[in-house]
Design an enzyme around this catalytic site. Structure first.
Site, PDB file in Angstrom:
ATOM      1  N   THR A  62      -0.232 -53.434  50.544  1.00 39.84           N
ATOM      2  CA  THR A  62      -0.259 -52.214  51.352  1.00 39.84           C
ATOM      3  C   THR A  62      -0.582 -51.047  50.421  1.00 39.84           C
ATOM      4  O   THR A  62      -0.906 -51.234  49.254  1.00 39.84           O
ATOM      5  CB  THR A  62       1.119 -51.978  51.990  1.00 39.84           C
ATOM      6  OG1 THR A  62       2.093 -52.002  50.949  1.00 39.84           O
ATOM      7  CG2 THR A  62       1.476 -53.046  52.980  1.00 39.84           C
ATOM      8  N   ASP A  91      -3.616 -58.337  47.620  1.00 45.69           N
ATOM      9  CA  ASP A  91      -3.843 -57.816  48.975  1.00 45.69           C
ATOM     10  C   ASP A  91      -2.574 -57.082  49.407  1.00 45.69           C
ATOM     11  O   ASP A  91      -1.741 -57.617  50.128  1.00 45.69           O
ATOM     12  CB  ASP A  91      -4.149 -58.982  49.923  1.00 45.69           C
ATOM     13  CG  ASP A  91      -4.440 -58.503  51.342  1.00 45.69           C
ATOM     14  OD1 ASP A  91      -4.631 -57.290  51.530  1.00 45.69           O
ATOM     15  OD2 ASP A  91      -4.466 -59.353  52.252  1.00 45.69           O
ATOM     16  N   GLY A 123       5.908 -60.028  43.986  1.00 49.02           N
ATOM     17  CA  GLY A 123       4.750 -60.414  43.184  1.00 49.02           C
ATOM     18  C   GLY A 123       4.807 -59.874  41.762  1.00 49.02           C
ATOM     19  O   GLY A 123       4.305 -60.502  40.826  1.00 49.02           O
TER      20      GLY A 123
HETATM   21  N1  AG3 Z   1      -4.161 -54.495  53.033  1.00 54.45           N
HETATM   22  C1  AG3 Z   1      -4.637 -53.178  52.677  1.00 54.45           C
HETATM   23  C2  AG3 Z   1      -4.563 -52.161  53.712  1.00 54.45           C
HETATM   24  C3  AG3 Z   1      -4.321 -50.800  53.270  1.00 54.45           C
HETATM   25  C4  AG3 Z   1      -4.505 -49.943  54.451  1.00 54.45           C
HETATM   26  N2  AG3 Z   1      -3.972 -48.644  54.284  1.00 54.45           N
HETATM   27  C5  AG3 Z   1      -3.780 -47.791  55.293  1.00 54.45           C
HETATM   28  N3  AG3 Z   1      -4.134 -48.110  56.507  1.00 54.45           N
HETATM   29  N4  AG3 Z   1      -3.266 -46.638  55.034  1.00 54.45           N
HETATM   30  C6  AG3 Z   1      -4.168 -54.935  54.352  1.00 54.45           C
HETATM   31  C7  AG3 Z   1      -3.659 -56.294  54.535  1.00 54.45           C
HETATM   32  C8  AG3 Z   1      -4.654 -57.176  55.144  1.00 54.45           C
HETATM   33  N5  AG3 Z   1      -4.494 -58.513  54.747  1.00 54.45           N
END
Ligand code: AG3
Length: 280
Positions: free
Chosen positions: A157, A155, A137
């Protein structure tokens, strides 16, 4: 034998789930992806040991990531999603009358796993308004033409590995450039309890690029309680929804007008961390 999955934050606290069974475990060129059947939260997607979503509460995260920006824009037609390979974010965007969504996720394995194990998210891949590209991205926005999107949604991590740059100023600058003159971008910006530095830094970076930058929060139990989002806007105030569309609203489980307004009321310690980061 009892099986438990736990995600532990560096502070020494975390979330635990009783696992009924492991459904899938793959190592892509970028990350390890696991799908677990939990006792309490339905299926869970885990990437590199971090909970990405559970069937029980993914609606809270996805609705809040998407609809705050979408309802703050008068006419969002072209939407870019960075990350979001599980399809949950696209599912929420597709509830609106959009013309085209481009989803750019570095890892096509996440898309494949979601199609196999998360049909309620992966329905979005069947909609012809959605195009998926497996690309980085950060490189994608570097090369994208000026003024091509109304809304950009990140979106990702946590900021580790290839996702680090998604929280930084050069990426926000590229997003600013590829947004139209009244465009809005939003990104997940970490846990206000366990990643307050990320919350504050993301806000600072956004405020150095966009004339309007705000942080808002939502309850996401599977990520340890509370989560934050940072939004950057060229023209419209994101804390004030500009449209109301009852055909969308009646399908949602978390987002509504009051929640939109309330999400921007930040606890003192979060405000303070943001102010301190901006002053530094
Ligand atoms: N996106 C962000 C999640 C971050 C979670 N972090 C963690 N558990 N340490 C999640 C993707 C969902 N579409």
């Amino acid at each position: 034998m009892e099986l438990w999955f736990k995600e532990v934050y560096p502070q020494g606290w975390g979330v635990v789930f009783k696992v009924e069974k492991g459904l899938c475990s793959v190592r892509s060129p970028y990350q390890r992806i696991d799908v677990l059947e939990t006792k309490s939260h339905g299926r869970m997607l885990v990437i590199d040991g971090a909970v990405m979503l559970t069937e029980l509460d993914e609606f809270a995260y996805h609705e809040m990531l998407v609809h705050v920006a979408m309802f703050s824009h008068p006419n969002p037609k072209d939407v870019l999603i960075i990350g979001g390979g599980d399809g949950g974010t696209a599912r929420e965007v597709l509830r609106h009358d959009v013309k085209k969504i481009l989803l750019v996720d570095i890892d096509e394995e996440v898309v494949n796993v979601s199609k196999r194990f998360f049909p309620s998210l992966a329905t979005s891949f069947e909609d012809e308004r959605l195009e998926v590209r497996a690309e980085d991205g950060i490189d994608f926005v570097k090369r994208a033409s000026n003024g091509s999107y109304d809304v950009i949604i990140v979106d990702s991590t946590d900021p580790v590995g290839p996702a680090v740059g998604l929280f930084e100023k050069p990426f926000f600058e590229d997003c600013f450039r590829v947004l139209r003159e009244d465009g809005i971008m939003v990104a997940q910006s970490g846990s206000p309890y366990f990643q307050l530095d990320i919350v504050a830094k993301s806000h600072k970076n956004m405020s150095e690029v966009f004339p309007i930058a705000r942080t808002y929060i939502a309850g996401t139990p599977s990520y340890g309680g509370l989560w934050s989002f940072v939004i950057g806007s060229k023209r419209y105030l994101p804390e004030e929804p500009i449209r109301e569309d009852s055909s969308v609203l009646e399908k949602l489980k978390y987002y509504n007008l009051d929640v939109h307004l309330g999400a921007f009321k930040l606890p003192t310690y979060i405000k303070k961390a943001i102010d301190e980061a901006k002053a530094s």
